[in-house]
Design a protein around this motif. Structure first.
Motif, PDB file in Angstrom:
ATOM      1  N   GLN A 533      99.729  88.552  91.528  1.00 37.86           N
ATOM      2  CA  GLN A 533     100.853  89.144  92.235  1.00 37.86           C
ATOM      3  C   GLN A 533     100.468  90.421  92.962  1.00 37.86           C
ATOM      4  O   GLN A 533     101.081  90.780  93.978  1.00 37.86           O
ATOM      5  CB  GLN A 533     101.994  89.429  91.256  1.00 37.86           C
ATOM      6  N   ASP A 534      99.434  91.131  92.465  1.00 38.10           N
ATOM      7  CA  ASP A 534      98.985  92.352  93.136  1.00 38.10           C
ATOM      8  C   ASP A 534      98.036  92.075  94.292  1.00 38.10           C
ATOM      9  O   ASP A 534      97.491  93.001  94.901  1.00 38.10           O
ATOM     10  CB  ASP A 534      98.321  93.307  92.136  1.00 38.10           C
ATOM     11  N   GLY A 535      97.823  90.752  94.608  1.00 38.46           N
ATOM     12  CA  GLY A 535      96.959  90.396  95.725  1.00 38.46           C
ATOM     13  C   GLY A 535      95.484  90.379  95.402  1.00 38.46           C
ATOM     14  O   GLY A 535      94.656  90.124  96.280  1.00 38.46           O
ATOM     15  N   ILE A 536      95.117  90.640  94.148  1.00 38.77           N
ATOM     16  CA  ILE A 536      93.718  90.685  93.728  1.00 38.77           C
ATOM     17  C   ILE A 536      93.341  89.333  93.104  1.00 38.77           C
ATOM     18  O   ILE A 536      94.114  88.739  92.361  1.00 38.77           O
ATOM     19  CB  ILE A 536      93.484  91.821  92.706  1.00 38.77           C
ATOM     20  N   TYR A 537      92.119  88.897  93.425  1.00 35.77           N
ATOM     21  CA  TYR A 537      91.627  87.635  92.852  1.00 35.77           C
ATOM     22  C   TYR A 537      90.951  87.909  91.515  1.00 35.77           C
ATOM     23  O   TYR A 537      90.305  88.948  91.316  1.00 35.77           O
ATOM     24  CB  TYR A 537      90.649  86.961  93.810  1.00 35.77           C
ATOM     25  N   ASP A 538      91.080  86.986  90.605  1.00 34.62           N
ATOM     26  CA  ASP A 538      90.570  87.135  89.241  1.00 34.62           C
ATOM     27  C   ASP A 538      89.073  86.826  89.223  1.00 34.62           C
ATOM     28  O   ASP A 538      88.656  85.681  89.371  1.00 34.62           O
ATOM     29  CB  ASP A 538      91.325  86.174  88.324  1.00 34.62           C
ATOM     30  N   MET A 539      88.252  87.864  89.022  1.00 32.37           N
ATOM     31  CA  MET A 539      86.807  87.675  88.987  1.00 32.37           C
ATOM     32  C   MET A 539      86.354  86.835  87.789  1.00 32.37           C
ATOM     33  O   MET A 539      85.231  86.316  87.768  1.00 32.37           O
ATOM     34  CB  MET A 539      86.094  89.039  88.924  1.00 32.37           C
ATOM     35  N   GLY A 540      87.247  86.685  86.824  1.00 31.94           N
ATOM     36  CA  GLY A 540      86.884  85.884  85.662  1.00 31.94           C
ATOM     37  C   GLY A 540      86.679  84.419  85.976  1.00 31.94           C
ATOM     38  O   GLY A 540      86.172  83.658  85.141  1.00 31.94           O
ATOM     39  N   CYS A 541      87.054  83.993  87.194  1.00 29.84           N
ATOM     40  CA  CYS A 541      86.898  82.584  87.568  1.00 29.84           C
ATOM     41  C   CYS A 541      85.434  82.148  87.516  1.00 29.84           C
ATOM     42  O   CYS A 541      85.145  80.987  87.190  1.00 29.84           O
ATOM     43  CB  CYS A 541      87.487  82.335  88.956  1.00 29.84           C
ATOM     44  N   ILE A 542      84.514  83.069  87.811  1.00 30.02           N
ATOM     45  CA  ILE A 542      83.092  82.697  87.832  1.00 30.02           C
ATOM     46  C   ILE A 542      82.627  82.310  86.428  1.00 30.02           C
ATOM     47  O   ILE A 542      81.984  81.272  86.221  1.00 30.02           O
ATOM     48  CB  ILE A 542      82.246  83.851  88.394  1.00 30.02           C
ATOM     49  N   ASP A 543      82.982  83.132  85.441  1.00 26.10           N
ATOM     50  CA  ASP A 543      82.604  82.823  84.061  1.00 26.10           C
ATOM     51  C   ASP A 543      83.284  81.547  83.575  1.00 26.10           C
ATOM     52  O   ASP A 543      82.699  80.766  82.809  1.00 26.10           O
ATOM     53  CB  ASP A 543      82.960  83.997  83.143  1.00 26.10           C
ATOM     54  N   ILE A 544      84.519  81.320  84.017  1.00 26.49           N
ATOM     55  CA  ILE A 544      85.226  80.102  83.618  1.00 26.49           C
ATOM     56  C   ILE A 544      84.517  78.877  84.183  1.00 26.49           C
ATOM     57  O   ILE A 544      84.324  77.872  83.484  1.00 26.49           O
ATOM     58  CB  ILE A 544      86.693  80.163  84.081  1.00 26.49           C
ATOM     59  N   PHE A 545      84.108  78.957  85.440  1.00 32.08           N
ATOM     60  CA  PHE A 545      83.361  77.837  86.034  1.00 32.08           C
ATOM     61  C   PHE A 545      82.073  77.579  85.265  1.00 32.08           C
ATOM     62  O   PHE A 545      81.695  76.422  85.030  1.00 32.08           O
ATOM     63  CB  PHE A 545      83.039  78.136  87.498  1.00 32.08           C
ATOM     64  N   MET A 546      81.373  78.646  84.875  1.00 33.15           N
ATOM     65  CA  MET A 546      80.112  78.464  84.165  1.00 33.15           C
ATOM     66  C   MET A 546      80.344  77.869  82.775  1.00 33.15           C
ATOM     67  O   MET A 546      79.549  77.043  82.300  1.00 33.15           O
ATOM     68  CB  MET A 546      79.373  79.800  84.049  1.00 33.15           C
ATOM     69  N   ARG A 547      81.436  78.235  82.118  1.00 33.01           N
ATOM     70  CA  ARG A 547      81.767  77.620  80.825  1.00 33.01           C
ATOM     71  C   ARG A 547      82.073  76.137  81.013  1.00 33.01           C
ATOM     72  O   ARG A 547      81.645  75.289  80.215  1.00 33.01           O
ATOM     73  CB  ARG A 547      82.966  78.332  80.203  1.00 33.01           C
TER      74      ARG A 547
END
Length: 821
Positions: A533-547
Motif C-alpha cells: 500500500q505504501d508503493g514499495i515492493y517487497d524485497m523478500g520475494c527474492i528469498d521466497i523464489f530461492m526457497r
C-alpha cells in the motif's frame, strides 16, 4: 522441428477434376469484391477440397494475402459465440496474454491496415446459426480487410452472401456412351492409375457402374478406387450393399453433425454405400480399429492410436498396422507436414466411425483409455520443460491440444475422472504451454473448471491447491491483480487447512509435495509484481523464489526450479539496486545452468534476465550484444511471449546505453546530432515493442516493475529526441511482427551464403574467429600466423564476402555459425 499447424492450410489437393468452371467462378467472386462466399452441397461432394484448392490458388497468386483455415468441426452443435470466437482466434495465430474477449483479439488482428485476410470456415453445417451470426458481425466490424469462404450443407444466410452449390460430378447413365467427358469416371480412372491400375475398356464399364451407384460423389469414388489395392472392380461392384438412409447422431463435441438446425440432412446413399462396402471388406482388426478412431479430436499419430485403440484383444502393433491399411483404403488421411506422420479422418468418414463408437458396448472404456493416455502424455510433456526437447514438445502438445481438451471435457462429465482432467490442465501449465501458445485465458479457464469439477475431493486437496495457485499466477500475468488476489486468498486458506488437518484425499497424493513450491512461487510473484500500500515492493520475494527453487529441486521438478530461479534473477534485476555484483552473478549462473540443460525457451528467458542485470547493474554494451544474439536465435521459434519481452528489454537496454553516452559527453556536446539521431531511432524500437505488446494484449499496468522500466526508458529517450519522438514511435507502431522483431538487427546480405561457400577454408577460419570479435593477435595465435598476415587475409576475406567493414562480420556471427554447422 515440428511447427504449429493450427490455422494453417491443410495439404494442397492433388486432384481437382470436373471443377474448373466452378473453381474459376469462386475465384472471380473473391477477387471481385465478394465479402462472403459459401460452398454448399451434400456430404462427400467435395466442398472442402474445392475450398482448399481455392485457398491455395489465392495464396500462390496473391503472396501478400493471409490465408487462415478454421476447422469448425472442433465445435459442438450447441457452441456459444465465445467458443466460435476462440476457434477463429486460434486459427488466426493471434495470441492473447491479457483478458480481452476473443472477439476483440480477432477484430484487432483483422483491422491491421497492411494486412488482408481470407478466412476459410470449413464444415459449418452443424453450427449454421452461430457461423452466420459470427460472419455478419465480423463483416460489420471489419468492413474491408477480410473475406470469408465457408463450406456448409446449407447457406449461412448472411447479407451479401454469394452461394455456390457444389454438385456431384457428372457421371454416365446406362444409356450414355463412355467416350464422352465424364468427370466422375475420369476421377475414378485417375485414382486407379495412381495405384498402378490403368483401366481397360471392360473395366471402364464396371467403373461407370460404380460411379453411377454413388451418384458421382467424389469422396465415395475415392473410397471405392482405393479398394483396387486388394480387390478387382468386379468384386467391388458385387459387394455393393445399399443401406437405408440413417441420420447421423450428434453426441460428441467435434462431430461433423448431419443434423444442422433441424436434423433434416441425411447421409447420401452413395456415400453410405461406398463406406459400407469398404468397411465390410475390412478384416476384423481393421474394422475394430476403424470403429475406434473417431474418438480422436483433430488427429493422432501411430503411437497414440496404438495405445488408445488397443485392448486385451488388440495389441498396439495390430492397431498401427491397421491404421496403415486404412490409409491405403483412403479411409484415413495421412499428413506429413510439420516434421512427422500424423493422421486424421475426413469428417464424413468420422461420422460413420462415431456411429460405431456410439453403438459399441465398450464405448465408455474407449473414452476412458483416451483420457488416461492423454493424462500420461501431459505428465510426460510437463516434465520435459527445461530440457533439449522442450520446444519440440511444446509444438507437439500444441498439435495435440484438441485431444487434450476433448479428454478434459469427458473427464468433467464423470466424477471419478475429474481429477484426471484437472491433472491434464496442471501438466500443460507445468510445460508453460498456455504461455508459449498465447492462450493464457483458456489455460486459466481449464484450471478453474477442473477445480470446480473436483469440488467433491475437498478444498484442501493438493491438486486443487496447485491448480488454484497456477490460475492465480496466470491472472497476475494478465494484469488482473484483483482476481489474482482473490485466488491467492483461496489457495492460502486451503493450504492452511491442509497443514493443520492433513491433505484431503490422503498423504500419498502425488501432488502433495508440489503444493509448497507452487504456493511459494506465486507468493513471490505477488510480492515482486504488486507493490504494498505504501508503493514499495517487497524485497523478500527474492528469498521466497530461492526457497521455492530449493523445494522444487528436492522433489525432482527441474522445470519448477528453473522458473523459480529465473524469477529470482528478474526480481533482483528490478529491485536490488545496491547489490549489482549479486544480481549479475545470480543471472549469469542461471544462464549457465540453462545452457547446460539445453532448453531453448529457458535459455531465451535466462538471456533476457541476464541482459537486464547487465544493462542496469554492469555493462549495457554486453547486454545489447546478448539481446541481439537472442533475437537472431528466436527468429524461427513461434514464441510471441518471448519475442514481445525481448523487444521491450532491447528498448530498455538501448535507453540505458543512450543515458550512459549522454553522461559521458560534455555539457557543450550533450545535445549533439548523433545522440539525438540515436534517440529517434530508439523511438522506432519503442513503437515496435508497443506494437508487439498490443498484438498479444500484454497489460503492463498490472506488471509494476515492467511498467516502471518501460516508463523510465521512455523518459530517457523522449528527453533526448525532443518533439521528433512522436513520429518515430508512430513509425515503429506500423511495423509488422517480423519487422518489429528484427528492427536494428543486421540482416544477412543477399548472396552471402553463396559467397561464404566459395571462401577458401583458411579464410573461413579467419572470418569465423573475426566474427567472434577477436583481435588480429588472438586470431594469429589460433591459426599460427602473424598479426600482419592476418590483416592481409582479413582484407581478402572482406573483399570476397562483399563486406566493407570488419564489424559486419561480427554482426553476422550467428549466420556464420549456422553456415559452418
Amino acid at each position: 522441428m515440428p511447427r504449429d499447424l493450427s490455422g494453417a492450410l491443410p495439404a494442397e489437393p492433388d486432384l481437382l477434376i470436373g471443377r474448373d468452371e466452378l473453381a474459376s467462378r469462386i475465384r472471380d467472386h473473391l477477387r471481385g469484391g465478394a465479402r462472403v462466399v459459401t460452398l454448399t452441397g451434400t456430404a462427400g461432394v467435395g466442398k472442402t477440397t474445392l475450398a482448399l484448392h481455392t485457398a491455395w490458388w489465392m495464396r500462390h497468386n496473391h503472396p501478400d494475402l493471409v490465408v487462415r483455415w478454421v476447422r469448425m468441426t472442433s465445435l459442438s452443435p450447441d457452441a456459444g459465440p465465445d467458443q466460435v470466437d476462440r476457434a477463429v482466434q486460434g486459427a488466426l495465430d493471434s495470441p492473447d496474454y491479457g483478458d480481452r474477449p476473443p472477439w476483440e483479439a480477432i477484430t484487432d488482428y483483422l483491422r491491421t491496415p497492411e494486412r488482408t485476410t481470407l478466412l476459410v470456415l470449413d464444415n459449418c453445417e452443424h453450427i449454421v446459426l452461430q457461423a452466420s451470426e459470427f460472419v455478419a458481425s465480423l463483416l460489420a466490424a471489419v468492413p474491408k480487410q477480410v473475406t470469408v469462404l465457408a463450406t456448409s450443407r446449407e447457406p449461412l444466410g448472411c447479407v451479401g452472401e454469394h452461394v455456390e452449390y457444389v454438385r456431384p460430378l457428372p457421371f454416365p447413365r446406362e444409356q450414355d456412351s463412355l467416350d464422352g467427358r465424364w468427370p466422375a469416371l475420369e476421377m475414378f480412372a485417375a485414382r486407379a492409375d495412381a495405384l498402378g491400375h490403368p483401366l481397360s475398356a471392360a473395366e471402364r464399364v464396371i467403373a461407370a457402374e460404380l460411379v453411377r451407384s454413388v451418384d458421382g460423389l467424389p469422396l465415395a469414388i475415392a473410397i471405392d478406387a482405393a479398394r483396387l489395392r486388394y480387390e478387382s472392380l468386379a468384386e467391388i461392384r458385387d459387394s455393393r450393399v445399399i443401406d437405408s438412409r440413417q441420420p447421423v447422431r450428434r453426441r460428441y463435441p467435434g462431430l461433423d453433425d448431419v443434423g444442422g438446425r433441424a436434423n433434416r440432412f441425411l447421409v447420401p446413399d452413395g456415400l453410405r454405400q461406398s463406406y459400407t462396402g469398404s468397411y465390410r471388406r475390412l478384416d476384423r482388426v481393421e474394422r475394430r480399429v476403424m470403429d475406434r478412431l473417431g474418438v480422436f479430436s483433430g488427429g493422432f499419430d501411430l503411437p497414440t492410436a496404438g495405445q488408445v485403440c488397443s485392448d486385451e484383444e488388440l495389441d498396439p502393433d495390430q492397431v498401427i498396422q491397421a491404421v496403415k491399411a486404412l490409409v491405403d483404403r483412403s479411409l484415413v488421411m495421412a499428413d506429413t507436414r510439420g516434421g512427422g506422420h500424423r493422421y486424421r479422418l475426413l469428417q464424413p468418414v468420422r461420422m460413420f466411425a462415431l456411429e460405431k463408437i456410439e453403438d459399441c458396448l465398450a464405448e465408455r472404456a474407449l473414452r476412458r483409455r483416451h483420457l488416461q493416455y492423454f493424462v500420461g502424455l501431459a505428465a510426460r510433456y510437463g516434465s520435459t520443460w527445461f530440457s533439449p526437447e522442450e520446444t519440440t514438445i511444446l509444438e507437439d502438445a500444441r498439435w495435440q491440444l484438441g485431444n487434450f481438451e476433448a479428454a478434459m471435457l469427458y473427464g468433467h462429465t464423470e466424477p471419478d475422472l475429474a481429477a484426471d482432467a484437472l491433472a491434464i490442465a496442471i501438466h500443460i501449465s507445468r510445460l508453460r504451454g498456455w504461455f508459449y501458445w498465447g492462450k493464457l485465458g483458456e489455460g486459466k479457464e481449464w484450471l478453474l473448471k477442473g477445480v470446480a469439477a473436483t469440488a467433491h475431493l475437498g478444498a484442501a486437496h493438493p491438486m486443487r491447491i496447485v491448480a488454484t495457485a497456477m490460475a492465480s499466477w496466470i491472472a497476475l500475468c494478465q494484469g488482473r491483480v484483483d482476481e489474482a488476489q482473490r485466488l491467492r486468498d483461496q489457495y492460502l486458506e486451503a493450504q492452511r487447512r491442509m497443514d493443520e488437518h492433513g491433505p484431503d484425499g490422503g498423504e500419498d497424493n502425488p501432488f502433495a509435495a508440489a503444493v509448497n513450491p507452487a504456493v511459494l512461487f506465486v507468493d513471490g510473484a505477488h510480492r515482486m509484481l504488486v507493490p504494498r500500500q505504501d508503493g514499495i515492493y517487497d524485497m523478500g520475494c527474492i528469498d521466497i523464489f530461492m526457497r521455492a527453487a530449493k523445494d522444487s529441486a528436492a522433489i525432482g521438478d527441474q522445470g519448477g526450479w528453473a522458473m523459480c530461479t529465473l524469477f529470482a534473477g528478474l526480481a533482483a534485476a528490478f529491485h536490488l539496486t545496491d547489490e549489482p555484483g549479486r544480481v549479475v552473478t545470480l543471472t549469469r549462473e542461471y544462464l549457465t545452468a540453462c545452457e547446460e540443460a539445453g532448453g531453448h525457451w529457458a535459455i531465451t528467458w535466462a538471456r533476457i534476465a541476464h541482459a537486464m542485470s547487465l544493462a542496469w547493474h554492469a555493462d549495457p554494451r554486453q547486454a545489447e550484444a546478448l539481446i541481439q544474439d537472442t533475437v537472431l536465435d528466436q527468429r524461427d521459434v513461434d514464441d510471441s511471449w518471448g519475442i514481445t519481452w525481448l523487444a521491450h528489454v532491447r528498448f530498455w537496454v538501448g535507453a540505458g546505453l543512450l543515458q550512459r553516452h549522454r553522461g559521458e559527453q560534455s555539457d557543450s556536446t550533450r545535445g549533439s546530432l548523433p545522440l539525438k539521431l540515436t534517440a529517434v531511432e530508439l523511438g522506432r524500437a519503442w513503437g515496435a515493442a508497443e506494437s508487439l505488446r498490443t498484438r498479444v494484449n500484454v497489460q503492463l499496468e498490472g506488471l509494476g516493475p515492467f511498467l516502471r522500466a518501460q516508463q523510465r526508458a521512455e523518459a530517457i529517450v523522449r528527453a533526448i529526441a525532443g518533439p521528433e519522438i512522436e513520429s518515430a514511435v508512430a513509425a515503429g507502431r506500423e511495423l509488422d511482427h517480423r519487422q518489429a522483431m528484427m528492427l536494428g538487427i543486421p540482416q544477412e546480405p543477399e548472396g552471402f551464403a553463396v559467397r561464404w561457400q566459395g571462401l577458401p577454408p583458411e579464410l573461413k577460419r579467419v572470418a569465423t574467429l573475426a566474427a567472434q570479435n577477436r583481435t588480429n593477435k588472438e586470431i594469429g595465435t589460433k591459426v599460427h600466423l602473424s598479426p600482419r598476415t592476418i590483416e592481409d587475409k582479413m582484407a581478402a576475406t572482406l573483399r570476397l564476402l562483399g563486406l566493407r567493414k570488419r564489424k559486419e562480420l561480427v554482426d553476422l556471427r550467428v549466420t556464420i555459425e549456422n553456415l559452418t554447422g
